[in-house]
Design an enzyme around this catalytic site. Structure first.
Site, PDB file in Angstrom:
ATOM      1  N   GLU A 140       8.559 -58.558  -5.033  1.00  0.00           N
ATOM      2  CA  GLU A 140       9.196 -57.448  -5.730  1.00  0.00           C
ATOM      3  C   GLU A 140      10.318 -56.766  -4.975  1.00  0.00           C
ATOM      4  O   GLU A 140      10.225 -55.571  -4.678  1.00  0.00           O
ATOM      5  CB  GLU A 140       8.141 -56.395  -6.100  1.00  0.00           C
ATOM      6  CG  GLU A 140       7.045 -56.923  -6.995  1.00  0.00           C
ATOM      7  CD  GLU A 140       6.121 -55.823  -7.514  1.00  0.00           C
ATOM      8  OE1 GLU A 140       6.194 -54.679  -7.014  1.00  0.00           O
ATOM      9  OE2 GLU A 140       5.342 -56.121  -8.432  1.00  0.00           O
ATOM     10  N   GLU A 333       1.226 -61.610 -10.183  1.00  0.00           N
ATOM     11  CA  GLU A 333       0.368 -60.427 -10.162  1.00  0.00           C
ATOM     12  C   GLU A 333       0.163 -59.937 -11.583  1.00  0.00           C
ATOM     13  O   GLU A 333       1.108 -59.905 -12.368  1.00  0.00           O
ATOM     14  CB  GLU A 333       0.988 -59.242  -9.388  1.00  0.00           C
ATOM     15  CG  GLU A 333       0.896 -59.331  -7.904  1.00  0.00           C
ATOM     16  CD  GLU A 333       1.496 -58.104  -7.195  1.00  0.00           C
ATOM     17  OE1 GLU A 333       1.465 -56.994  -7.762  1.00  0.00           O
ATOM     18  OE2 GLU A 333       1.986 -58.282  -6.077  1.00  0.00           O
TER      19      GLU A 333
HETATM   20  C1  GBH Z   1       2.771 -54.200  -7.217  1.00  0.00           C
HETATM   21  O1  GBH Z   1       3.792 -53.310  -7.477  1.00  0.00           O
HETATM   22  C2  GBH Z   1       2.751 -54.514  -5.768  1.00  0.00           C
HETATM   23  O2  GBH Z   1       3.286 -55.793  -5.513  1.00  0.00           O
HETATM   24  C3  GBH Z   1       1.376 -54.414  -5.168  1.00  0.00           C
HETATM   25  O3  GBH Z   1       1.489 -54.382  -3.775  1.00  0.00           O
HETATM   26  C4  GBH Z   1       0.672 -53.209  -5.716  1.00  0.00           C
HETATM   27  O4  GBH Z   1      -0.533 -52.936  -5.059  1.00  0.00           O
HETATM   28  C5  GBH Z   1       0.433 -53.442  -7.174  1.00  0.00           C
HETATM   29  O5  GBH Z   1       1.607 -53.742  -7.827  1.00  0.00           O
HETATM   30  C6  GBH Z   1      -0.223 -52.266  -7.887  1.00  0.00           C
HETATM   31  O6  GBH Z   1       0.609 -51.148  -7.870  1.00  0.00           O
HETATM   32  O7  GBH Z   1       4.435 -45.918 -14.756  1.00  0.00           O
HETATM   33  O8  GBH Z   1       3.839 -47.257 -16.642  1.00  0.00           O
HETATM   34  O9  GBH Z   1       6.163 -47.087 -15.976  1.00  0.00           O
HETATM   35  C7  GBH Z   1       3.822 -52.844  -8.813  1.00  0.00           C
HETATM   36  C8  GBH Z   1       5.052 -52.042  -9.124  1.00  0.00           C
HETATM   37  C9  GBH Z   1       5.887 -50.105 -10.155  1.00  0.00           C
HETATM   38  C10 GBH Z   1       4.621 -51.639 -11.474  1.00  0.00           C
HETATM   39  C11 GBH Z   1       5.625 -49.042 -11.139  1.00  0.00           C
HETATM   40  C12 GBH Z   1       4.371 -50.561 -12.496  1.00  0.00           C
HETATM   41  C13 GBH Z   1       5.251 -48.389 -13.286  1.00  0.00           C
HETATM   42  C14 GBH Z   1       4.532 -48.541 -14.573  1.00  0.00           C
HETATM   43  N1  GBH Z   1       4.819 -51.081 -10.169  1.00  0.00           N
HETATM   44  N2  GBH Z   1       5.419 -49.578 -12.468  1.00  0.00           N
HETATM   45  S1  GBH Z   1       4.749 -47.108 -15.565  1.00  0.00           S
END
Ligand code: GBH
Length: 418
Positions: A140, A333
């Site tokens: 990411e 993921e």
């Molecule tokens: C991943 O990032 C990472 O790779 C991992 O390390 C982490 O533990 C896992 O996900 C869980 O967080 O608020 O509904 O708009 C995820 C990145 C960024 C995905 C924020 C969801 C917001 C959803 N995330 N995004 S929302």
């Protein structure tokens, strides 16, 4: 099943510092004040964790290699032992070479970090390449740029907004150089794990459509198109540093498959109407878009909406957009945070998303794999230990592992497939 080094390993004293150690030490950065100094203590308990993977019956395990640990004496020995343990258990090791824990002495704002990454990748591939067939370059880069450098919610905690764009370019360049380094080491199966999700416009009004299109460019196209098409979208290449045309040739080095991390769609509208948060974070008002609540959906413990068909939509959209340029896709993921050992809500989430994946297959998208985030509860970045994504519960006092209902359910799903 997937995890990452900083989130599970602990043993922070046995490696050099990463930007996350520095960030976590600053008061107020991590919500519950917890650190990853011990985390799940996977570094010392990896045998138990591999046994949990074997008991689950997964055929592959995505973990990450910690660059600061590899820089430290004996660090690479740990991954050597882990890979041996996985192979002996019949679980294919799938290492990610960067999952946000940059050595504290390095900085993605500097171009040189990309070359340093390729050097480190060569060292890891030289040591593990006889047993590792599949590699993931970066996790990411979008979120690392956005949360770490544009918004300041993650390490290294910068709030550069659009001045963070070089961080995206340097990571993409690092990806391309890493693909070259891996090929030189004889690796044949290489991908990246990119964060993607459908962007839904808040309404059909032109201002909302424009804002949503821009957000889609930032989250999806900016990180997919340099790799898949060898070009930045919408003139964004002009904002990037260095000899961008030459760099794009490196960035577009062919990958064998394309990894997608999917959690939820984002509903986006014109600036000013912000009533939702991005991953628990209020967005600054000066951005040319605002994130809106997705209504009428159950939400996970994190507050993220549960939208399984968003995964089908994402995959078919990518196939339609990129056609033959899109290699086979792997979901690197997908998962959710919920409390409790009898996690029926997690079972429902995973079940619905696996069905959504099958719908994409039926629609003709070439999907080759699916990794659940995550094997066990772990250090959830700025949320600390408060959000539990694991199929295995971790007691952070005793470090005891307890399989949840979802672990048994997923094991049965895998068994039924054989
Ligand atoms: C991943 O990032 C990472 O790779 C991992 O390390 C982490 O533990 C896992 O996900 C869980 O967080 O608020 O509904 O708009 C995820 C990145 C960024 C995905 C924020 C969801 C917001 C959803 N995330 N995004 S929302």
């Amino acid at each position: 099943m997937s995890t990452s080094a900083h989130q599970i390993e602990g043993a922070a004293g046995e490696r050099e510092a990463s930007v996350w150690d520095v960030f976590t030490a600053e008061p107020g950065r991590v919500k519950d004040g917890s650190t990853a100094a011990v985390a799940c203590d996977h570094y010392h308990r990896y045998r138990e964790d591999v046994a949990l993977l074997a008991g689950l019956g997964v055929d592959a395990y995505r973990f990450s290699v910690s660059w600061p640990r590899v820089n430290s004496p004996g660090g690479l020995d740990f991954y050597d032992r882990l890979v041996d343990e996985l192979c002996a258990a019949g679980v294919r090791p799938v290492p990610t070479l960067f999952h946000w824990d940059l050595p504290a002495s390095l900085d993605w704002l500097r171009r040189d970090t990309a070359a340093r990454f390729a050097d480190y990748v060569s060292v890891v591939a030289g040591r593990l390449g006889d047993r590792v067939g599949t590699w993931i370059t970066l996790n990411e880069p979008a979120e690392h740029t956005l949360l770490g450098h544009a918004l300041g919610a993650h390490a290294p905690g910068r709030r550069l907004l659009f001045d963070a764009l070089p961080v995206a370019h340097h990571q993409l360049l690092a990806h391309g150089l890493a693909v070259q380094a891996l090929r030189a080491a004889g690796a044949g199966d290489i991908g990246i794990a990119n964060s993607h999700g459908p962007t839904w416009a808040a309404s059909g009004e032109p201002a909302d459509l424009e804002a949503a299109g821009f957000y889609d460019t930032l989250l999806n196209r900016l990180f997919a198109e340099p790799i898949l098409l060898g070009a930045y979208p919408d003139g964004l290449g002009e904002l990037m540093p260095g000899d961008v045309a030459a760099d794009l040739k490196v960035i577009a080095e062919p990958v064998d498959w394309y990894g997608v991390n999917y959690y939820a769609p984002t509903r986006v509208g014109a600036p000013g109407g912000a009533d939702a948060e991005y991953g628990g974070l209020a967005l600054p008002a000066e951005l040319p878009f605002s994130v809106r609540e997705i209504e009428g959906r159950p939400v996970t413990g994190f507050g993220w909406p549960v939208v399984p068909e968003g995964l089908t939509e994402l995959l078919t959209t990518f196939r339609d957009r990129y056609g033959d340029r899109l290699p086979p896709v792997v979901i690197t993921e997908n998962g959710c945070s919920y409390e409790g050992l009898d996690d029926q809500d997690r079972i429902a989430y995973l079940d619905a998303h696996i069905r959504a994946l099958h719908a994409a297959l039926e629609a003709g998208v070439d999907v080759r794999g699916y990794f659940v985030w995550s094997l066990m509860d772990n250090f959830e970045w700025a949320e600390g230990c408060a959000q539990r994504f694991g199929l295995v519960h971790v007691d952070y006092e005793t470090l005891e592992r307890t399989p949840k209902a979802s672990y048994h359910w997923f094991r049965d799903v895998l068994r039924a497939q054989r």
